[in-house]
Design an enzyme around this catalytic site. Sequence first.
Site, PDB file in Angstrom:
ATOM      1  N   PRO A 293      -0.291  -6.097   9.432  1.00 57.96           N
ATOM      2  CA  PRO A 293      -0.981  -4.683  10.475  1.00 57.96           C
ATOM      3  C   PRO A 293      -2.391  -4.959  10.443  1.00 57.96           C
ATOM      4  O   PRO A 293      -2.911  -3.669  10.881  1.00 57.96           O
ATOM      5  CB  PRO A 293      -0.906  -4.363   9.167  1.00 57.96           C
ATOM      6  CG  PRO A 293      -0.909  -4.095   7.663  1.00 57.96           C
ATOM      7  CD  PRO A 293      -0.532  -5.902   7.710  1.00 57.96           C
ATOM      8  N   LYS A 297      -0.749  -4.693  15.424  1.00 63.71           N
ATOM      9  CA  LYS A 297       0.629  -4.386  16.604  1.00 63.71           C
ATOM     10  C   LYS A 297       1.648  -3.902  16.554  1.00 63.71           C
ATOM     11  O   LYS A 297       2.491  -4.322  17.574  1.00 63.71           O
ATOM     12  CB  LYS A 297      -0.056  -6.441  16.912  1.00 63.71           C
ATOM     13  CG  LYS A 297      -1.028  -6.342  17.648  1.00 63.71           C
ATOM     14  CD  LYS A 297      -1.177  -6.344  19.325  1.00 63.71           C
ATOM     15  CE  LYS A 297      -2.593  -6.033  19.682  1.00 63.71           C
ATOM     16  NZ  LYS A 297      -3.765  -4.906  19.742  1.00 63.71           N
ATOM     17  N   TYR A 385      -7.346  -6.345  21.042  1.00 62.42           N
ATOM     18  CA  TYR A 385      -7.131  -5.232  20.097  1.00 62.42           C
ATOM     19  C   TYR A 385      -6.143  -4.257  21.058  1.00 62.42           C
ATOM     20  O   TYR A 385      -5.692  -3.717  20.752  1.00 62.42           O
ATOM     21  CB  TYR A 385      -8.412  -5.080  19.900  1.00 62.42           C
ATOM     22  CG  TYR A 385      -7.720  -4.138  18.817  1.00 62.42           C
ATOM     23  CD1 TYR A 385      -8.129  -4.110  17.188  1.00 62.42           C
ATOM     24  CD2 TYR A 385      -8.088  -2.409  18.603  1.00 62.42           C
ATOM     25  CE1 TYR A 385      -7.925  -3.096  15.766  1.00 62.42           C
ATOM     26  CE2 TYR A 385      -8.182  -1.740  17.677  1.00 62.42           C
ATOM     27  CZ  TYR A 385      -8.489  -1.379  16.450  1.00 62.42           C
ATOM     28  OH  TYR A 385      -7.471  -0.968  15.344  1.00 62.42           O
TER      29      TYR A 385
HETATM   30  C1  PHB Z   1      -3.389   2.677  10.511  1.00 61.83           C
HETATM   31  O1  PHB Z   1      -3.246   2.502   8.723  1.00 61.83           O
HETATM   32  O2  PHB Z   1      -4.089   3.993  10.466  1.00 61.83           O
HETATM   33  C2  PHB Z   1      -3.686   1.605  10.752  1.00 61.83           C
HETATM   34  C3  PHB Z   1      -2.927   0.682   9.582  1.00 61.83           C
HETATM   35  C4  PHB Z   1      -3.775  -0.727  10.329  1.00 61.83           C
HETATM   36  C5  PHB Z   1      -4.726  -0.885  11.765  1.00 61.83           C
HETATM   37  C6  PHB Z   1      -5.369   0.323  11.621  1.00 61.83           C
HETATM   38  C7  PHB Z   1      -4.803   1.033  11.297  1.00 61.83           C
HETATM   39  O3  PHB Z   1      -5.193  -2.219  11.324  1.00 61.83           O
END
Ligand code: PHB
Length: 394
Positions: A293, A297, A385
């Site tokens: 995570p 993505k 990103y």
């Molecule tokens: C989120 O759950 O808000 C989240 C998870 C992974 C990320 C960014 C946000 O890279």
Amino acid sequence: MKTQIAIIGAGPSGLLLGQLLHNAGIDTVIIERQSPDYVLGRIRAGVLEQGMVDLLREAGVGERMDREGLVHDGFELAFNDRVEHINLRELTGGKTVMIYGQTEVTRDLMQARRASGAPTCYDASDVQLHELKGEKPYVTFVQDGTPVRLDCDLIAGCDGYHGVSRKSIPDGVLKAFERVYPFGWLGVLADTPPVNEELIYASHERGFALCSMRSPTRTRYYVQVASDEKVEDWSDQRFWDELKSRLPEPIAAKLITGPSIEKSIAPLRSFVVEPMQYGHLFLVGDAAHIVPPTGAKGLNLAASDVSTLYRILLKYYREGRQDLLEQYSQICLRRVWIAERFSWWMTSILHQFPGTDAFTQRMQQAELEYFVSTEAGRTSIAENYVGLPYEPVE
Ligand code: PHB
Ligand code: APR
């Protein structure tokens, strides 16, 4: 029962594909193993790339997202008690991301599906795919104790990593690529105001931490934990103490804590199968690939698969472009691998890897330092990103 496209799985991939096809006048039936409440109970990521935002609008489900979602122009990278801002908008010529939870995306899609009258069979058991290479594929399942047969032209396997679709492809056809990371993320959802206006990705000697949010009053925070950690061993207090210890002092001092409303541990994995098609079956989203995570993505890659399959199906039905069906996998995989690279790289530079030697640790620090302190490095982070453009289907 008969339809044009049988969609397996009513997660974001299946529901979004279903909505786009329905709006284009192409018939779909969605078959989902769980109940609607179960699907909505899963807490997942919350950062949408511009491409996904545009696709949701195109599907006619962007209204609440545009009202309630938070547009973020950048994010922070914290390490060695420094906080470096990555200005997405400036580095990418105006692109941004939208903070809007996957749960909310799913809720909006479910509501649109219900309003459209197109069928979704929830609580379906024993879902099986047949004749994937034959003349006419079909799907069988059991609903309320009654066996059902669904004849179709093509099948979209949108049933996630644990689904039946990928497993229905005979052994030896798919090549799988996998990396399992030696840690997980412990996540907490809380009704507290975010510690910062933008997301903070923090690298620390105690491990990685992420400060994210769902709204101005709801936060989602994560800390890296060992793979064998148990969620029961993490009281709220222990979580907040650990999170604070990994954030730069001025940020930790501002952190507002509160009772958790969800707490879970997710493993980190990179996974891709090639190809993403077998006969009449097309794998979409998590059914074909998983990313850790760290780059946000997963959901966005699912959306780009959906966009590709949708545009191919439009040309297939409207212009008889049979040849495009064979291109689905290649088009998707080019983008998938680049997002896999970014997610793997973000994971590699920001986490503590147990057992790494001193040289490797210095290399990791140097890489982070180099990327955040040069225009080229920051631009590379920013353009990945916000998401690379979707390849056109021609
Ligand atoms: C989120 O759950 O808000 C989240 C998870 C992974 C990320 C960014 C946000 O890279
Ligand atoms: N038959 C029918 N449905 C199934 C079956 C099956 N055998 N197996 C699984 N499903 C359903 C699951 O219950 C789930 O609702 O398929 C759905 C798959 O949804 P997701 O796992 O959410 O996958 P996807 O729609 O591709 O979403 C992309 O992006 O952020 C990431 O992992 C995150 O879920 C997210 C994903």
